[in-house]
Scaffold this motif. Structure first.
Motif, PDB file in Angstrom:
ATOM      1  N   LEU A   1       0.835  -1.199   0.000  1.00 22.22           N
ATOM      2  CA  LEU A   1       0.000   0.000   0.000  1.00 22.22           C
ATOM      3  C   LEU A   1       0.871   1.251   0.000  1.00 22.22           C
ATOM      4  N   GLU A   2       0.612   2.157  -0.925  1.00 22.95           N
ATOM      5  CA  GLU A   2       1.336   3.418  -0.932  1.00 22.95           C
ATOM      6  C   GLU A   2       0.875   4.275   0.234  1.00 22.95           C
ATOM      7  N   ALA A   3       1.838   4.774   1.028  1.00 22.12           N
ATOM      8  CA  ALA A   3       1.538   5.593   2.198  1.00 22.12           C
ATOM      9  C   ALA A   3       2.738   6.505   2.438  1.00 22.12           C
ATOM     10  N   LYS A   4       2.498   7.768   2.705  1.00 20.37           N
ATOM     11  CA  LYS A   4       3.583   8.737   2.773  1.00 20.37           C
ATOM     12  C   LYS A   4       4.412   8.595   4.058  1.00 20.37           C
ATOM     13  N   THR A   5       5.676   8.330   3.897  1.00 23.82           N
ATOM     14  CA  THR A   5       6.688   8.256   4.952  1.00 23.82           C
ATOM     15  C   THR A   5       6.148   7.638   6.244  1.00 23.82           C
TER      16      THR A   5
END
Length: 378
Positions: A366-370
């Motif tokens: 899953l793409e998730a910011k930092t």
């Protein structure tokens, strides 16, 4: 009159249906809060806005990314209160960004949005970890810079008040990375990466005091860098993740609260020669497995625990399918593990084989910011 009765019956039926649907949804979903980096700090290029949410389907383990629920600088560690009503977060700031780091308390609303309650100084910089004692009344915040650990009281309404300031020896070299409290709530261990020591304290939750144990500290190998700690289920053993030499130190927990070193074991694959730093460590909630994360090797090490003597034996290493797994967490039912890959901006999902401890990828990144901290809230 008939119209009124029909409308009333319909309203009641709809309310019952809605309540049942909500209840059923709750049974298949877990909520997580994600701590993150929001700033470019040199060692990390933060891309997030603050704390955001995830939903976990407990049946198939799949994650759904939620929204940002609190905007603040570098909430790199979050911890839910024991009753699930409040969320505590650090704001990891250095001496060029503010007069100190901060700890914040939030009310968790029914829709899992957050309402800020208050914010206090941590009297140090780069606060990086929060521990809550077993009564739920006290929180401990470790400052990576400054040799300071702060003890706060958590009031019934979630408000934080300062209780005690713990100043560690050799503050210029000290890097307090975590506080961990024993199951009986009588003893606490401060992992000091800079001094290569585990400072040992006694906790009196009735009086709200924190004092040095007769055995003031336990040492790890020179340059090991103790970071985080996990206890065996029976409380007889403590496992310390050493950041700098990527090892795990096993200690026997004595009745007095003291620690006796039993074993050192590498968390890395055999023959790995590149740069690495150890990060997180967690015991499986129901089985005798221990997991640790490696930043550089970018994997999760899986160990089996010998319940007789506490010693670890390596089972396998599993790629986290991303870069820099600073933190990971295991679902409350023990069926799934989720790894937060800080530098690739992703969270990877794994099914845990309850017989072998092995991790099997769900094939979902899953793409998730930092992302740097995952916290379940039940």
């Amino acid at each position: 009159m008939k119209i009124f009765k029909s409308s009333y019956i319909f309203a009641v039926a709809f309310a019952i249906y809605s309540q049942t649907t909500y209840s059923q949804e709750n049974k298949i979903l877990n909520w997580m809060y994600v701590g993150s980096y929001t700033e470019d700090e040199g060692f990390v290029d933060g891309k997030a806005e603050g704390i955001y949410t995830l939903q976990q389907n407990i049946q198939n383990g799949k994650l759904t990314l939620g929204s940002t629920v609190a905007k603040l600088k570098n909430p790199s560690f979050v911890r839910a209160s024991t009753d699930g009503k409040y969320l505590l977060s650090v704001s990891e700031l250095n001496d060029k960004e503010a007069e100190s780091g901060f700890v914040l308390s939030y009310k968790i609303n029914k829709d899992h949005s957050l309402t800020k309650i208050n914010q206090l100084s941590t009297h140090g910089f780069a606060p990086c970890h929060i521990e809550i004692d077993k009564t739920g009344k006290f929180a401990f915040v470790s400052n990576y810079m400054g040799g300071v650990v702060m003890m706060y009281e958590i009031e019934e309404n979630g408000n934080l008040i300062e209780k005690q300031k713990i100043e560690l020896e050799n503050p210029k070299e000290s890097h307090a990375h975590s506080v961990n409290i024993t199951a009986n709530n009588k003893h606490a261990y401060i992992a000091d990466l800079g001094n290569d020591k585990i400072w040992i304290y006694n906790l009196d939750a009735q009086k709200g005091t924190f004092s040095k144990n007769a055995q003031e500290f336990a040492e790890v190998a020179n340059g090991a860098g103790p970071r985080h700690l996990s206890f065996s289920k029976d409380g007889k053993f403590a496992y310390v993740m050493n950041e700098l030499n990527s090892s795990i130190s096993t200690f026997q927990v004595l009745e007095s609260g003291g620690l006796q070193l039993l074993q050192n074991i590498s968390s890395l694959p055999s023959g790995f020669i590149n740069n690495n730093s150890g990060a997180e460590i967690h015991l499986h909630p129901t089985k005798d497995f221990l997991y640790s994360s490696n930043r550089g090797a970018n994997n999760i090490a899986v160990f089996r625990i010998n319940i007789e003597n506490g010693e670890l034996s390596l089972i396998a290493h599993t790629s986290t399918e991303g870069k820099t797994p600073r933190n990971f967490n295991i679902s409350p039912d023990g069926n799934f593990l989720y790894a937060a890959n800080q530098d690739s901006g992703s969270i990877s999902s794994f099914k845990i084989d309850l017989e072998t401890g092995m991790l099997n990828s769900l094939g979902e990144v899953l793409e998730a910011k930092t992302p740097v901290c995952l916290e379940f809230v039940e």
